[in-house]
Design a protein around this motif. Structure first.
Motif, PDB file in Angstrom:
ATOM      1  N   ARG A 256       0.832  -1.209   0.000  1.00  0.00           N
ATOM      2  CA  ARG A 256       0.000   0.000   0.000  1.00  0.00           C
ATOM      3  C   ARG A 256       0.866   1.259   0.000  1.00  0.00           C
ATOM      4  O   ARG A 256       0.521   2.262  -0.622  1.00  0.00           O
ATOM      5  CB  ARG A 256      -0.915  -0.005   1.230  1.00  0.00           C
ATOM      6  N   LEU A 257       2.001   1.203   0.707  1.00  0.00           N
ATOM      7  CA  LEU A 257       2.876   2.394   0.792  1.00  0.00           C
ATOM      8  C   LEU A 257       3.606   2.668  -0.517  1.00  0.00           C
ATOM      9  O   LEU A 257       4.213   3.721  -0.684  1.00  0.00           O
ATOM     10  CB  LEU A 257       3.891   2.214   1.928  1.00  0.00           C
ATOM     11  N   GLN A 258       3.604   1.707  -1.434  1.00  0.00           N
ATOM     12  CA  GLN A 258       4.203   1.925  -2.761  1.00  0.00           C
ATOM     13  C   GLN A 258       3.120   1.972  -3.842  1.00  0.00           C
ATOM     14  O   GLN A 258       3.440   1.910  -5.026  1.00  0.00           O
ATOM     15  CB  GLN A 258       5.216   0.806  -3.085  1.00  0.00           C
ATOM     16  N   ASN A 259       1.854   2.062  -3.438  1.00  0.00           N
ATOM     17  CA  ASN A 259       0.714   2.062  -4.380  1.00  0.00           C
ATOM     18  C   ASN A 259       0.742   0.832  -5.290  1.00  0.00           C
ATOM     19  O   ASN A 259       0.308   0.890  -6.447  1.00  0.00           O
ATOM     20  CB  ASN A 259       0.682   3.319  -5.267  1.00  0.00           C
ATOM     21  N   VAL A 260       1.260  -0.265  -4.762  1.00  0.00           N
ATOM     22  CA  VAL A 260       1.305  -1.524  -5.516  1.00  0.00           C
ATOM     23  C   VAL A 260       0.007  -2.285  -5.218  1.00  0.00           C
ATOM     24  O   VAL A 260      -0.444  -2.302  -4.063  1.00  0.00           O
ATOM     25  CB  VAL A 260       2.548  -2.348  -5.077  1.00  0.00           C
ATOM     26  N   PRO A 261      -0.617  -2.905  -6.213  1.00  0.00           N
ATOM     27  CA  PRO A 261      -1.865  -3.639  -5.936  1.00  0.00           C
ATOM     28  C   PRO A 261      -1.678  -4.683  -4.837  1.00  0.00           C
ATOM     29  O   PRO A 261      -0.635  -5.342  -4.766  1.00  0.00           O
ATOM     30  CB  PRO A 261      -2.186  -4.320  -7.275  1.00  0.00           C
ATOM     31  N   GLU A 262      -2.677  -4.821  -4.005  1.00  0.00           N
ATOM     32  CA  GLU A 262      -2.573  -5.733  -2.861  1.00  0.00           C
ATOM     33  C   GLU A 262      -2.378  -7.180  -3.324  1.00  0.00           C
ATOM     34  O   GLU A 262      -3.109  -7.655  -4.186  1.00  0.00           O
ATOM     35  CB  GLU A 262      -3.821  -5.603  -1.988  1.00  0.00           C
ATOM     36  N   GLY A 263      -1.375  -7.836  -2.756  1.00  0.00           N
ATOM     37  CA  GLY A 263      -1.108  -9.242  -3.096  1.00  0.00           C
ATOM     38  C   GLY A 263      -0.202  -9.400  -4.300  1.00  0.00           C
ATOM     39  O   GLY A 263       0.158 -10.524  -4.653  1.00  0.00           O
ATOM     40  N   TYR A 264       0.202  -8.297  -4.938  1.00  0.00           N
ATOM     41  CA  TYR A 264       1.055  -8.377  -6.144  1.00  0.00           C
ATOM     42  C   TYR A 264       2.340  -9.156  -5.866  1.00  0.00           C
ATOM     43  O   TYR A 264       2.810  -9.903  -6.712  1.00  0.00           O
ATOM     44  CB  TYR A 264       1.381  -6.958  -6.610  1.00  0.00           C
ATOM     45  N   THR A 265       2.906  -8.992  -4.653  1.00  0.00           N
ATOM     46  CA  THR A 265       4.191  -9.644  -4.359  1.00  0.00           C
ATOM     47  C   THR A 265       4.023 -10.974  -3.619  1.00  0.00           C
ATOM     48  O   THR A 265       5.019 -11.558  -3.177  1.00  0.00           O
ATOM     49  CB  THR A 265       5.106  -8.724  -3.507  1.00  0.00           C
ATOM     50  N   SER A 266       2.785 -11.433  -3.443  1.00  0.00           N
ATOM     51  CA  SER A 266       2.635 -12.676  -2.679  1.00  0.00           C
ATOM     52  C   SER A 266       3.173 -13.855  -3.490  1.00  0.00           C
ATOM     53  O   SER A 266       3.273 -13.782  -4.705  1.00  0.00           O
ATOM     54  CB  SER A 266       1.181 -12.897  -2.263  1.00  0.00           C
ATOM     55  N   GLY A 267       3.574 -14.909  -2.781  1.00  0.00           N
ATOM     56  CA  GLY A 267       4.136 -16.078  -3.459  1.00  0.00           C
ATOM     57  C   GLY A 267       5.613 -16.259  -3.155  1.00  0.00           C
ATOM     58  O   GLY A 267       6.206 -17.263  -3.539  1.00  0.00           O
ATOM     59  N   VAL A 268       6.237 -15.267  -2.511  1.00  0.00           N
ATOM     60  CA  VAL A 268       7.620 -15.413  -2.026  1.00  0.00           C
ATOM     61  C   VAL A 268       7.617 -15.075  -0.527  1.00  0.00           C
ATOM     62  O   VAL A 268       6.598 -14.643   0.009  1.00  0.00           O
ATOM     63  CB  VAL A 268       8.610 -14.491  -2.804  1.00  0.00           C
ATOM     64  N   SER A 269       8.761 -15.258   0.144  1.00  0.00           N
ATOM     65  CA  SER A 269       8.797 -15.037   1.598  1.00  0.00           C
ATOM     66  C   SER A 269       8.564 -13.567   1.935  1.00  0.00           C
ATOM     67  O   SER A 269       8.785 -12.677   1.101  1.00  0.00           O
ATOM     68  CB  SER A 269      10.151 -15.470   2.150  1.00  0.00           C
ATOM     69  N   ASP A 270       8.165 -13.317   3.186  1.00  0.00           N
ATOM     70  CA  ASP A 270       8.003 -11.931   3.655  1.00  0.00           C
ATOM     71  C   ASP A 270       9.282 -11.140   3.405  1.00  0.00           C
ATOM     72  O   ASP A 270       9.245  -9.995   2.951  1.00  0.00           O
ATOM     73  CB  ASP A 270       7.727 -11.910   5.174  1.00  0.00           C
ATOM     74  N   THR A 271      10.439 -11.746   3.704  1.00  0.00           N
ATOM     75  CA  THR A 271      11.719 -11.038   3.552  1.00  0.00           C
ATOM     76  C   THR A 271      11.901 -10.566   2.121  1.00  0.00           C
ATOM     77  O   THR A 271      12.284  -9.414   1.873  1.00  0.00           O
ATOM     78  CB  THR A 271      12.889 -11.969   3.946  1.00  0.00           C
ATOM     79  N   GLN A 272      11.616 -11.451   1.167  1.00  0.00           N
ATOM     80  CA  GLN A 272      11.767 -11.072  -0.242  1.00  0.00           C
ATOM     81  C   GLN A 272      10.758 -10.001  -0.631  1.00  0.00           C
ATOM     82  O   GLN A 272      11.063  -9.107  -1.423  1.00  0.00           O
ATOM     83  CB  GLN A 272      11.634 -12.302  -1.152  1.00  0.00           C
ATOM     84  N   ARG A 273       9.552 -10.086  -0.079  1.00  0.00           N
ATOM     85  CA  ARG A 273       8.526  -9.075  -0.405  1.00  0.00           C
ATOM     86  C   ARG A 273       8.969  -7.696   0.090  1.00  0.00           C
ATOM     87  O   ARG A 273       8.928  -6.715  -0.657  1.00  0.00           O
ATOM     88  CB  ARG A 273       7.181  -9.449   0.237  1.00  0.00           C
ATOM     89  N   TYR A 274       9.406  -7.622   1.366  1.00  0.00           N
ATOM     90  CA  TYR A 274       9.875  -6.332   1.903  1.00  0.00           C
ATOM     91  C   TYR A 274      11.018  -5.793   1.039  1.00  0.00           C
ATOM     92  O   TYR A 274      11.092  -4.613   0.737  1.00  0.00           O
ATOM     93  CB  TYR A 274      10.419  -6.502   3.317  1.00  0.00           C
TER      94      TYR A 274
END
Ligand SMILES: C[S@@+](CC[C@H](N)C(=O)[O-])C[C@H]1O[C@@H](n2cnc3c(N)ncnc32)[C@H](O)[C@@H]1O
Length: 295
Positions: A256-274
């Protein structure tokens, strides 16, 4: 690939925020060529945009192997350009640093592909001398935009472009309270004690954890948080005080803080998403610039 002649080449493509921003700007008919080496970022790109043509390492890209490029995008790694202070000494290797000299690959490919339009992004915390070197090479002055106009995050960036950009994005007045989740999982909360600094302080508390002062900052929900960065170790996530308790922001909140659609980065670990969200672009800021192509 779709049957179109609008070819976009995105260097240092990360998780393809360029592609997200093109769509947000209403530009949907294009071929997209990406240069990236991080397997997690490429995985996210391919799962959202399977037609992306991944070209790999920027050093191996030659204009002769590509169709005519209409738009060149890129934000080369900024690690050596961001000024950091360690033991009261400012560290900054500038454009000669091992990461930031990748700017010269952007320049090489710009000169080889000769696109009608280009956009180059980097940190506004670089020295004026480094900024001027880039401006001279790209033959234009940067526009300076802080993502805090479109989101609840301070992210001060320079954008060099020949796309006609009229003005700054409209200030949406978003604060952290507008984007936080209400009941995040227990793993995001800190048990450590903290010093409370005041109801109206931007940094409302400092957390009693080891490490650099920046890591101890706990942001006030009434304001904005500091710049999201790629993770270099534990506890690097931005923190907020919610219901009187400190916690780290969640990957969804980073989106949300990067205006990226919700869930766009899901599928990898939290660390990779951050990590990739901290590396990424603020979509609404890039879309604001790219709208100049539509007009
Ligand atoms: C600041 S990030 C840019 C992120 C991107 N703007 C996005 O939308 O996610 C820089 C990116 O350059 C990539 N990179 C580093 N060295 C590279 C190389 N030699 N070739 C291609 N990409 C590289 C990194 O993996 C990282 O994803």
């Amino acid at each position: 690939m779709t049957k179109t002649h609008f070819n976009v080449l995105s260097l240092f493509d990360g998780m393809s925020c360029g592609q997200l921003a093109l769509h947000k700007a209403g530009i949907t008919n294009f071929n997209y060529f990406a240069s990236e080496i991080d397997k997690y970022a490429m995985r996210i790109t391919q799962s959202n945009y399977p037609n992306t043509v991944q070209l790999g390492n920027v050093h191996n890209i030659k204009a002769n192997d590509l169709p005519h490029i209409n738009l060149l995008l890129g934000g080369s790694p900024c690690q050596n350009l961001s000024q950091t202070t360690i033991n009261n000494i400012k560290h900054n290797q500038g454009l000669q640093g091992d990461k930031s000299r990748l700017f010269y690959e952007y320049l090489r490919i710009l000169n080889e592909t000769k696109p009608k339009y280009f956009l180059f992004e980097n940190v506004a915390s670089m020295t004026n001398a480094n900024r001027d070197v880039i401006s001279q090479a790209l033959e234009c002055e940067p526009i300076r935009i802080n993502s805090n106009l479109t989101t609840a995050q301070d992210r001060d960036r320079y954008y060099w472009t020949n796309i006609p950009v009229a003005a700054q994005p409209i200030d949406k007045g978003i604060v952290l309270a507008d984007i936080v989740e209400q009941n995040p999982a227990s793993k995001y909360w800190y048990a450590q004690s903290f010093d409370y600094l005041g109801d109206n302080e931007k940094v409302q508390a400092t957390l009693h954890i080891k490490g650099h002062d920046i890591l101890k900052r706990v942001y006030n929900l009434k304001g904005k948080c500091g710049t999201l960065t790629c993770l270099k170790g534990g506890n690097h996530q931005k923190k907020v005080l919610q219901d009187g308790k400190p916690r780290k922001l969640t990957p969804l909140e980073y989106e949300r803080l990067q205006n990226v659609p919700e869930g766009y980065t899901s599928g990898v670990s939290d660390t990779q998403r951050y990590n990739m969200l901290g590396n990424g672009w603020t979509i609404d800021v890039i879309a604001h610039i790219l709208q100049g192509l539509v007009k």
